[in-house]
Design an enzyme around this catalytic site. Structure first.
Site, PDB file in Angstrom:
ATOM      1  N   LYS A  79      41.809  29.327  63.249  1.00 48.97           N
ATOM      2  CA  LYS A  79      43.230  28.957  63.344  1.00 48.97           C
ATOM      3  C   LYS A  79      43.782  29.454  64.681  1.00 48.97           C
ATOM      4  O   LYS A  79      43.715  30.655  64.972  1.00 48.97           O
ATOM      5  CB  LYS A  79      44.003  29.597  62.179  1.00 48.97           C
ATOM      6  CG  LYS A  79      45.511  29.410  62.287  1.00 48.97           C
ATOM      7  CD  LYS A  79      46.253  30.074  61.140  1.00 48.97           C
ATOM      8  CE  LYS A  79      47.747  30.040  61.363  1.00 48.97           C
ATOM      9  NZ  LYS A  79      48.500  30.857  60.391  1.00 48.97           N
ATOM     10  N   LEU A 328      52.544  40.945  46.838  1.00 47.62           N
ATOM     11  CA  LEU A 328      53.726  40.294  46.269  1.00 47.62           C
ATOM     12  C   LEU A 328      54.569  41.270  45.465  1.00 47.62           C
ATOM     13  O   LEU A 328      55.768  41.075  45.310  1.00 47.62           O
ATOM     14  CB  LEU A 328      53.282  39.118  45.392  1.00 47.62           C
ATOM     15  CG  LEU A 328      52.493  38.033  46.157  1.00 47.62           C
ATOM     16  CD1 LEU A 328      51.924  36.995  45.197  1.00 47.62           C
ATOM     17  CD2 LEU A 328      53.349  37.364  47.221  1.00 47.62           C
TER      18      LEU A 328
HETATM   19  C1  LIG Z   1      53.316  29.320  47.994  1.00 47.37           C
HETATM   20  C2  LIG Z   1      52.706  30.498  48.657  1.00 47.37           C
HETATM   21  C3  LIG Z   1      51.933  30.334  49.805  1.00 47.37           C
HETATM   22  C4  LIG Z   1      51.376  31.433  50.445  1.00 47.37           C
HETATM   23  N1  LIG Z   1      50.679  31.258  51.615  1.00 47.37           N
HETATM   24  C5  LIG Z   1      50.264  32.336  52.290  1.00 47.37           C
HETATM   25  C6  LIG Z   1      49.569  32.194  53.526  1.00 47.37           C
HETATM   26  O1  LIG Z   1      49.286  31.090  53.963  1.00 47.37           O
HETATM   27  N2  LIG Z   1      49.204  33.320  54.175  1.00 47.37           N
HETATM   28  C7  LIG Z   1      49.472  34.560  53.690  1.00 47.37           C
HETATM   29  O2  LIG Z   1      49.178  35.552  54.362  1.00 47.37           O
HETATM   30  N3  LIG Z   1      50.059  34.725  52.507  1.00 47.37           N
HETATM   31  C8  LIG Z   1      50.468  33.648  51.803  1.00 47.37           C
HETATM   32  N4  LIG Z   1      51.064  33.826  50.592  1.00 47.37           N
HETATM   33  C9  LIG Z   1      51.131  35.157  50.010  1.00 47.37           C
HETATM   34  C10 LIG Z   1      49.777  35.505  49.401  1.00 47.37           C
HETATM   35  O3  LIG Z   1      49.437  34.541  48.431  1.00 47.37           O
HETATM   36  C11 LIG Z   1      49.801  36.884  48.759  1.00 47.37           C
HETATM   37  O4  LIG Z   1      50.313  37.829  49.654  1.00 47.37           O
HETATM   38  C12 LIG Z   1      48.407  37.328  48.377  1.00 47.37           C
HETATM   39  O5  LIG Z   1      47.768  36.344  47.619  1.00 47.37           O
HETATM   40  C13 LIG Z   1      48.433  38.613  47.607  1.00 47.37           C
HETATM   41  O6  LIG Z   1      48.842  38.418  46.284  1.00 47.37           O
HETATM   42  P1  LIG Z   1      48.798  39.690  45.329  1.00 47.37           P
HETATM   43  O7  LIG Z   1      47.438  40.245  45.326  1.00 47.37           O
HETATM   44  O8  LIG Z   1      49.936  40.579  45.697  1.00 47.37           O
HETATM   45  O9  LIG Z   1      49.180  39.056  43.908  1.00 47.37           O
HETATM   46  P2  LIG Z   1      48.295  38.173  42.895  1.00 47.37           P
HETATM   47  O10 LIG Z   1      47.357  37.277  43.589  1.00 47.37           O
HETATM   48  O11 LIG Z   1      49.298  37.564  41.968  1.00 47.37           O
HETATM   49  O12 LIG Z   1      47.436  39.233  42.100  1.00 47.37           O
HETATM   50  C14 LIG Z   1      47.981  39.995  41.055  1.00 47.37           C
HETATM   51  C15 LIG Z   1      46.853  40.718  40.336  1.00 47.37           C
HETATM   52  O13 LIG Z   1      47.410  41.584  39.362  1.00 47.37           O
HETATM   53  C16 LIG Z   1      46.751  41.366  38.137  1.00 47.37           C
HETATM   54  N5  LIG Z   1      47.677  41.689  37.055  1.00 47.37           N
HETATM   55  C17 LIG Z   1      48.962  41.340  36.921  1.00 47.37           C
HETATM   56  N6  LIG Z   1      49.457  41.820  35.763  1.00 47.37           N
HETATM   57  C18 LIG Z   1      48.456  42.499  35.179  1.00 47.37           C
HETATM   58  C19 LIG Z   1      48.337  43.211  33.958  1.00 47.37           C
HETATM   59  N7  LIG Z   1      49.334  43.320  33.093  1.00 47.37           N
HETATM   60  N8  LIG Z   1      47.153  43.773  33.676  1.00 47.37           N
HETATM   61  C20 LIG Z   1      46.092  43.674  34.518  1.00 47.37           C
HETATM   62  N9  LIG Z   1      46.161  43.020  35.675  1.00 47.37           N
HETATM   63  C21 LIG Z   1      47.324  42.435  35.991  1.00 47.37           C
HETATM   64  C22 LIG Z   1      46.358  39.901  38.177  1.00 47.37           C
HETATM   65  O14 LIG Z   1      45.331  39.605  37.261  1.00 47.37           O
HETATM   66  C23 LIG Z   1      45.895  39.795  39.599  1.00 47.37           C
HETATM   67  O15 LIG Z   1      44.584  40.270  39.731  1.00 47.37           O
HETATM   68  C24 LIG Z   1      51.594  32.728  49.923  1.00 47.37           C
HETATM   69  C25 LIG Z   1      52.329  32.898  48.751  1.00 47.37           C
HETATM   70  C26 LIG Z   1      52.892  31.805  48.129  1.00 47.37           C
HETATM   71  C27 LIG Z   1      53.685  32.014  46.878  1.00 47.37           C
END
Ligand SMILES: Cc1cc2nc3c(=O)[nH]c(=O)nc-3n(C[C@H](O)[C@H](O)[C@H](O)COP(=O)(O)OP(=O)(O)OC[C@H]3O[C@@H](n4cnc5c(N)ncnc54)[C@H](O)[C@@H]3O)c2cc1C
Length: 496
Positions: A79, A328
């Site tokens: 990219k 997030l």
């Molecule tokens: C529409 C969209 C587009 C995006 N595009 C980009 C991009 O192009 N580039 C970029 O840098 N970022 C992007 N992001 C942001 C990116 O997706 C996130 O920063 C990244 O995926 C990290 O997510 P996370 O690990 O915080 O949450 P999640 O992927 O939601 O992971 C949460 C984890 O917690 C676990 N969990 C939750 N509750 C429990 C529970 N009660 N018990 C046990 N486990 C639990 C779940 O199973 C999972 O493993 C985008 C976001 C969105 C919404």
């Protein structure tokens, strides 16, 4: 908690944030810590987040990972920036490339030379002086140890988490599968003491890293750290995500195409394309957004689009008591400039720098939160800039964006540039001067005045200097292979 040695780190969540945190802590502080990660296969991950920025590469080095191996395992492509379509005006296009623009001096940035040339009737386009910009337009790419091209990756986020798990479980990350049902706290201090899973397993810890995604199970649902809602500045609040079959040449950039009430992304990977539409629910229904997305796909969808709701903003305290939120769970600024994964990485690096091995957490938490806030405000301003500078009058959403009140810090920056051509990078600013320029100029903000450093050369020397610079870039681009050809050689994906 005073004087207690922090050794047991429990990471709640196994998305990109959870596995990034686990990997970095294991790689850098492994011998000092016991690291446990809890994730729930039932709940799954958010399943998006596939476009990165160049800092991603530096972070892979910190994890001790080889770039080619990461790319092969995640079906990645290169990219060079983001192509913005329909943002300033319908039918208009500009590019935010990752590279520098021309050659700057201690006195001023290169664009002042270009502005002087424009005033004299020559000088071409700003992007003519950026290697990454011209290479992206030409669909060309190569890198090597000696290369100075600046780039990031598009990658499959699910595969990336899986890859980190494969690499770092053997390096001491204990993974537990299960749904966290209850969070236990110390009755007096409110510090989190343990996570209790649905099957009764109790996981005790000293420090908890909340990576549970938008739900913020520990930081919000347990501690109530609070949230600053920035939707009045960043008005989109919903997304529909879908993957499609591969089609067309593999572009070395993300496409961000403004639509009726938001924008559509297109992220090319080796095995498929990531697509989605981001929209403002006050201006478009889910059905309307789905129809707009589906009618603008370039290849066959692999499943039904999936809805994601969000609130752009930040957690008031990303670190509260003995809980540090990453990803997030710590807040979300909509994905326009692909900054979220970077924020996870910088967050875990900051946590390692401020790691509370012993003593009181509070002073460290204050510092962590202050730094995170400053950084997020800079990114917020950069994102708002894209919406504010629209000249579109064809849809109520865009008319509202053009007319909206913006943060003072951004208003001052825009006024300064409009009046003088001067722009700058704040100490906590992720985005460099070239990034601000690409977006401001790309969306039609041309300054009324500029620095006269270009006049010191005289017209003829200025013309020759600019021509020489842009033709060297043209030649360098001409020597690069097509992006797709380079990928096949450098990091063909492994079967999934
Ligand atoms: C529409 C969209 C587009 C995006 N595009 C980009 C991009 O192009 N580039 C970029 O840098 N970022 C992007 N992001 C942001 C990116 O997706 C996130 O920063 C990244 O995926 C990290 O997510 P996370 O690990 O915080 O949450 P999640 O992927 O939601 O992971 C949460 C984890 O917690 C676990 N969990 C939750 N509750 C429990 C529970 N009660 N018990 C046990 N486990 C639990 C779940 O199973 C999972 O493993 C985008 C976001 C969105 C919404």
């Amino acid at each position: 908690m005073s004087r207690q040695v922090v050794k047991r780190v429990v990471i709640a969540g196994g998305g990109t944030a959870g596995w990034t945190a686990a990997a970095a802590l294991a790689q850098q502080l492994g011998p000092l810590l016991d690291i446990t990660l809890v994730e729930s296969d039932d709940i799954g991950t958010v399943g998006v987040g596939e476009s990165t920025i160049p800092t991603f590469r530096t972070f892979q080095v910190l994890l001790g990972l080889d770039e080619r191996e990461v790319m092969r395992a995640t079906q990645a492509t290169f990219k060079l920036g983001i192509g913005f379509e329909n943002w300033g005006r319908l039918g208009h296009r500009y590019f935010h490339a990752f590279g520098d623009i021309g050659k700057s001096t201690w006195m001023g940035d290169f664009h002042n030379m270009w502005l002087m040339a424009k005033a004299r009737g020559f000088g071409g386009e700003l992007g003519d002086y950026c290697l990454e910009h011209k290479a992206a337009e030409a669909g060309r790419f190569a890198t090597s140890d000696k290369s100075r091209i600046n780039y990031a990756f598009h990658l499959d986020s699910g595969l990336y988490s899986r890859f980190l798990r494969q690499k770092f479980e053997p390096k001491g990350v204990r993974r537990i599968e299960g749904r966290i049902e209850r969070v236990e706290q110390d009755g007096e201090s409110g510090y989190v003491t343990a996570l209790v899973l649905q099957n009764g397993t109790r996981i005790e810890g000293d420090l908890f890293v909340d990576c549970t995604g938008f739900r913020g199970l520990l930081i919000e649902q347990t501690l109530g750290a609070g949230y600053d809602d920035w939707r009045h500045w960043l008005p989109t609040d919903s997304a529909l995500a879908v993957q499609t079959e591969s089609s067309g040449p593999l572009l070395p950039y993300t496409r961000a195409i403004a639509r009726t009430a938001g924008w559509q992304w297109r992220i090319p990977l080796q095995h498929r394309v990531g697509n989605g539409i981001v929209f403002c629910s006050a201006h478009q229904t889910e059905d309307e957004a789905r129809a707009e997305l589906l009618s603008n796909l370039e290849s066959k969808p692999l499943f039904e689009p999936r809805l994601i709701r969000y609130v752009s903003g930040r957690r008031r305290k990303a670190w509260d008591k003995n809980v540090v939120a990453l990803g997030l769970a710590s807040g979300f600024l909509e994905p326009l400039e692909s900054t979220s994964i970077h924020l996870i990485q910088i967050g875990v690096m900051r946590l390692m720098q401020l790691f509370p091995f012993e003593g009181n957490f509070e002073a460290l938490a204050i510092r962590f939160n202050e730094q995170s806030h400053l950084e997020l405000e800079c990114i917020r301003d950069f994102l708002v800039l894209h919406y504010k500078l629209t000249e579109r009058e064809d849809a109520p959403f865009w008319r509202e964006c053009g007319a909206m009140a913006i943060p003072d810090s951004l208003a001052e920056r825009i006024d300064l540039f409009r009046e003088s051509g001067y722009t700058f990078r704040e100490p906590y600013d992720l985005f460099v001067v070239a990034s601000w320029l690409f977006v401001m100029v790309g969306q039609g903000l041309m300054p009324r005045h500029h620095h006269y450093m270009g006049a010191l050369l005289g017209d003829e020397r200025l013309r020759r200097a600019l021509e020489s610079l842009s033709s060297k870039i043209e030649q360098a681009v001409g020597r690069l292979p097509a992006h797709e050809d380079f990928l096949k050689d450098y990091c063909p994906a492994v079967d999934v």
